[in-house]
Write an enzyme that holds these catalytic residues in place. Structure first.
Site, PDB file in Angstrom:
ATOM      1  CG  PHE A 171      -8.933   3.813   6.337  1.00 53.99           C
ATOM      2  CD1 PHE A 171      -9.836   4.512   7.134  1.00 53.99           C
ATOM      3  CD2 PHE A 171      -9.091   2.438   6.221  1.00 53.99           C
ATOM      4  CE1 PHE A 171     -10.878   3.857   7.791  1.00 53.99           C
ATOM      5  CE2 PHE A 171     -10.125   1.781   6.874  1.00 53.99           C
ATOM      6  CZ  PHE A 171     -11.013   2.494   7.664  1.00 53.99           C
ATOM      7  CE  LYS A 195       0.531   2.560  -0.116  1.00 53.82           C
ATOM      8  NZ  LYS A 195      -0.718   3.327  -0.102  1.00 53.82           N
ATOM      9  CD  GLU A 198      -4.905   3.304  -1.275  1.00 50.54           C
ATOM     10  OE1 GLU A 198      -4.058   3.426  -0.369  1.00 50.54           O
ATOM     11  OE2 GLU A 198      -5.284   2.196  -1.712  1.00 50.54           O
ATOM     12  NE  ARG A 199      -9.155   2.941   2.111  1.00 51.07           N
ATOM     13  CZ  ARG A 199      -9.822   1.893   2.557  1.00 51.07           C
ATOM     14  NH1 ARG A 199     -11.117   1.842   2.426  1.00 51.07           N
ATOM     15  NH2 ARG A 199      -9.193   0.894   3.142  1.00 51.07           N
ATOM     16  CB  SER A 248      -6.582  -5.541   5.598  1.00 50.60           C
ATOM     17  OG  SER A 248      -5.874  -5.589   4.366  1.00 50.60           O
ATOM     18  CB  CYS A 303      -6.253  -1.774  14.960  1.00 48.46           C
ATOM     19  SG  CYS A 303      -5.201  -0.694  15.922  1.00 48.46           S
ATOM     20  CD  GLU A 403     -10.419  -5.955  11.186  1.00 48.48           C
ATOM     21  OE1 GLU A 403      -9.873  -6.271  10.119  1.00 48.48           O
ATOM     22  OE2 GLU A 403      -9.884  -5.208  12.030  1.00 48.48           O
TER      23      GLU A 403
HETATM   24  P1  NAD Z   1      -5.567  -2.030   3.884  1.00 52.76           P
HETATM   25  O1  NAD Z   1      -4.813  -3.284   4.064  1.00 52.76           O
HETATM   26  O2  NAD Z   1      -6.666  -2.002   2.908  1.00 52.76           O
HETATM   27  O3  NAD Z   1      -4.548  -0.867   3.454  1.00 52.76           O
HETATM   28  C1  NAD Z   1      -3.342  -0.656   4.154  1.00 52.76           C
HETATM   29  C2  NAD Z   1      -2.255  -0.246   3.171  1.00 52.76           C
HETATM   30  O4  NAD Z   1      -2.001  -1.345   2.291  1.00 52.76           O
HETATM   31  C3  NAD Z   1      -2.655   0.928   2.304  1.00 52.76           C
HETATM   32  O5  NAD Z   1      -1.564   1.822   2.223  1.00 52.76           O
HETATM   33  C4  NAD Z   1      -3.012   0.308   0.969  1.00 52.76           C
HETATM   34  O6  NAD Z   1      -2.676   1.137  -0.109  1.00 52.76           O
HETATM   35  C5  NAD Z   1      -2.176  -0.952   0.937  1.00 52.76           C
HETATM   36  N1  NAD Z   1      -2.872  -2.057   0.238  1.00 52.76           N
HETATM   37  C6  NAD Z   1      -4.191  -2.348   0.295  1.00 52.76           C
HETATM   38  N2  NAD Z   1      -4.463  -3.429  -0.450  1.00 52.76           N
HETATM   39  C7  NAD Z   1      -3.295  -3.847  -0.983  1.00 52.76           C
HETATM   40  C8  NAD Z   1      -2.930  -4.922  -1.840  1.00 52.76           C
HETATM   41  N3  NAD Z   1      -3.827  -5.783  -2.292  1.00 52.76           N
HETATM   42  N4  NAD Z   1      -1.642  -5.040  -2.176  1.00 52.76           N
HETATM   43  C9  NAD Z   1      -0.730  -4.183  -1.716  1.00 52.76           C
HETATM   44  N5  NAD Z   1      -1.022  -3.145  -0.908  1.00 52.76           N
HETATM   45  C10 NAD Z   1      -2.280  -2.962  -0.539  1.00 52.76           C
HETATM   46  O7  NAD Z   1      -6.066  -1.589   5.345  1.00 52.76           O
HETATM   47  P2  NAD Z   1      -6.997  -0.360   5.719  1.00 52.76           P
HETATM   48  O8  NAD Z   1      -8.388  -0.677   5.281  1.00 52.76           O
HETATM   49  O9  NAD Z   1      -6.378   0.906   5.279  1.00 52.76           O
HETATM   50  O10 NAD Z   1      -6.903  -0.393   7.313  1.00 52.76           O
HETATM   51  C11 NAD Z   1      -7.791  -1.137   8.112  1.00 52.76           C
HETATM   52  C12 NAD Z   1      -7.158  -2.421   8.573  1.00 52.76           C
HETATM   53  O11 NAD Z   1      -5.952  -2.135   9.277  1.00 52.76           O
HETATM   54  C13 NAD Z   1      -8.017  -3.199   9.549  1.00 52.76           C
HETATM   55  O12 NAD Z   1      -7.922  -4.556   9.250  1.00 52.76           O
HETATM   56  C14 NAD Z   1      -7.383  -2.891  10.895  1.00 52.76           C
HETATM   57  O13 NAD Z   1      -7.617  -3.873  11.892  1.00 52.76           O
HETATM   58  C15 NAD Z   1      -5.954  -2.813  10.525  1.00 52.76           C
HETATM   59  N6  NAD Z   1      -5.178  -2.046  11.493  1.00 52.76           N
HETATM   60  C16 NAD Z   1      -4.376  -2.737  12.348  1.00 52.76           C
HETATM   61  C17 NAD Z   1      -3.641  -2.059  13.296  1.00 52.76           C
HETATM   62  C18 NAD Z   1      -2.766  -2.805  14.264  1.00 52.76           C
HETATM   63  O14 NAD Z   1      -1.899  -2.189  14.875  1.00 52.76           O
HETATM   64  N7  NAD Z   1      -2.940  -4.116  14.402  1.00 52.76           N
HETATM   65  C19 NAD Z   1      -3.709  -0.665  13.370  1.00 52.76           C
HETATM   66  C20 NAD Z   1      -4.537   0.000  12.457  1.00 52.76           C
HETATM   67  C21 NAD Z   1      -5.266  -0.704  11.524  1.00 52.76           C
END
Ligand code: NAD
Length: 522
Positions: A171, A195, A198-199, A248, A303, A403
């Protein structure tokens, strides 16, 4: 800034303010270059983080829709891979130009759905746009190598597209991260199923509209929606050859494990806890300005946010200046002029952040600046957390081990550079780090010994430009970080190598006996 000209599927109603939307439309999916309403009965409400007002409903794509997106991509692939690389380059030029032309509109959708300020949202778009610009040199990037390895014999290498590939996005950068995949994957000749989070899928939907206008053939970019169920479809569909994931650790480690077990390539960038080491010889004002921007900008939801300070020696005294500067930041709706940081993404996120601040207090840390309970008058229903600084933190405390992903700066004290390096290296994450010092020798020692993917020297958020790659380390990447995003490794991820050795001789006189030993070509 100019009023938005809006999404193709809802040209009139795309607002540039936090006003309540009267006629809320569901987000469609995008298949074969058309926006289509989902036939699902399951929707995820997307609310403006500043107001709590409903912005759109995001569908959980049905099995039939997921399959249709996959089949559309598969059908498009043979012609797209056969399209000359120069023709694909022309489409990338046009796409890049359109993204720039629609910069404000993309940024406005980000501010509305994600909450970050409009100026910051423009940066989100720009960092993705730069990847798109870099993809315009795709002919050079796709060039292989050739060598005459023996008389009349040469070996040449090719890079070929993989086929259908997928991207699963987080997101926090609704434009930049989809643009880590869209230009690179498609310019290389793949068809991409994306994909968005969704947020906040709005920016991806605008990018889809621009891709169609730029001349992407139907099926080269399809967009599907939903959460875990959609992800499982991507993980298990044998037709999908590679997956790009950013998000994440919880989701990413699962995606890497299941995707890899299914024989797919997976690149996965995960969570972070980015530390900065502050040395007593640093430029104090530069340090204060850098930290306040990097810790609290985007409400700490980057991130590469600098969320953890390692104060060496007497620099711990400088934290009062950081607090003074952070206090002046204006927390407000992202469309408001002068807003420095907006809300956090959701009510759950706000609760989680506040809970981590509470836990620090209970564990004996000091709350030097407290952002709990802060609410801008105009936006009583938003997900607000003001800039927060926690000092005297110890490595066992929850606010350090987890985090936080909010506008919270956690500060620890050490006595030497070596202690700072040891502390940073002991942390499970290794996305980015920074050092503030005027000494080249100190910076070099830090740079050589630190275990983090991106290192800033007097630079707070050292996100590499697209000519390099985004190189996380330790638990900030899955699979040891072998498959990094964008740059040369990014293209390698999206292409299969083929090496061809050929023998063309004008001399028809060949030996009468076969040679059964291993050919050495010598
Ligand atoms: P998230 O993991 O909740 O969601 C990311 C994607 O995964 C979304 O499209 C979501 O629909 C999907 N998802 C979520 N839970 C899932 C599950 N249980 N099973 C399958 N798919 C699932 O992450 P977020 O909250 O959207 O983003 C924030 C996180 O992303 C933070 O931890 C941040 O550090 C990390 N991030 C890392 C980088 C990097 O380059 N290292 C860059 C941006 C964000």
């Amino acid at each position: 800034f100019k009023p938005a000209t809006a999404l193709a599927f809802d040209a009139e109603n795309y607002p540039m303010s936090h006003e309540k939307i009267q006629d809320v439309k569901d987000t469609p999916y995008f298949i074969d270059n058309k926006f289509v309403s989902s036939g699902t009965t399951q929707f995820i409400d997307l609310t403006d983080p500043a107001t709590g007002n409903l912005v759109t409903r995001v569908p959980q794509s049905t099995d039939v829709e997921l399959r249709a997106a996959m089949e559309s991509a598969q059908k498009a692939f043979p012609a797209w891979r056969a399209t000359s690389v120069m023709a694909r380059q022309q489409i990338m030029f046009k796409f890049t130009h359109l993204v720039r032309e629609n910069w404000d509109r993309l940024a406005a959708s980000i501010t509305l759905e994600q909450g970050k300020t409009f100026a910051d949202a423009k940066g989100d778009v720009l960092r993705g746009l730069q990847v798109s610009e870099a993809s315009c040199s795709i002919p050079q990037q796709m060039m292989g190598e050739v060598l005459e390895v023996a008389k009349d014999m040469e070996t040449r290498s090719y890079r070929e597209p993989l086929g259908v590939v997928a991207a699963i996005c987080p997101f926090n950068f609704p434009a930049m991260i989809p643009l880590w995949s869209i230009p690179t994957a498609t310019a290389a000749g793949n068809c991409l199923i994306l994909k968005p989070s969704e947020r906040d899928p709005g920016a991806s939907m605008i990018l889809a509209e621009l891709a169609e206008k730029a001349g992407f053939p139907p099926g080269v970019l399809n967009i599907i929606h939903g959460s875990a169920k959609t992800v499982d479809f991507i993980l298990d569909a044998p037709e999908i050859k590679a997956i790009s994931f950013v998000g994440s650790n919880r989701a990413g480690e699962y995606i890497f494990t299941r995707g890899s077990a299914n024989g797919k390539r997976v690149q996965a960038n995960l969570g972070a806890k980015n530390h900065a080491a502050i040395l007593p010889d640093a430029n104090r004002q530069h340090f204060v300005n850098s930290i306040v921007g990097a810790a609290f900008g985007a409400a700490g939801q980057r991130c590469m946010a600098l969320s953890t300070l390692v104060m060496v020696g007497e620099t711990k005294e400088w934290l009062t200046e950081v607090a003074e500067s952070a206090k002046k930041l204006k927390v407000d709706g992202g469309f408001e002029l002068g807003a420095d940081l907006g809300p956090v993404i959701s009510k759950e996120s706000k609760e989680r952040i506040e809970h981590l601040i509470d836990s620090a207090e209970k564990e004996g840390a000091t709350i030097l600046l407290d952002g709990r309970g802060l609410t801008p008058e105009k936006y009583p229903n938003g997900n607000w957390v003001g800039p927060t600084i926690i000092t005297n933190v110890k490595p066992h405390m929850k606010c350090y081990t987890e985090e936080i992903f909010g506008p919270v700066l956690v500060c620890l004290n050490v006595e030497s550079l070596d202690e700072a390096i040891e502390l940073i290296n002991a942390n499970q994450y290794g996305n980015g780090t920074a050092i503030f010092t005027k000494s080249g020798a100190t910076a070099t020692r830090f740079q050589k010994n630190i275990e983090a993917g991106q290192v800033g020297i007097n630079v707070p958020i050292p996100v590499p430009l697209p000519y390099w790659s985004f190189t996380g380390n330790k638990k900030s990447v899955a699979g040891g970080g072998a498959n990094t995003f964008y740059g040369r490794p990014g293209l390698q991820f999206y292409t299969q190598q083929k090496t061809v050795t050929s023998f063309w001789s004008s001399n028809d006189a060949v030996s009468k006996a076969a040679d059964v030993s291993m050919p050495t070509n010598e």
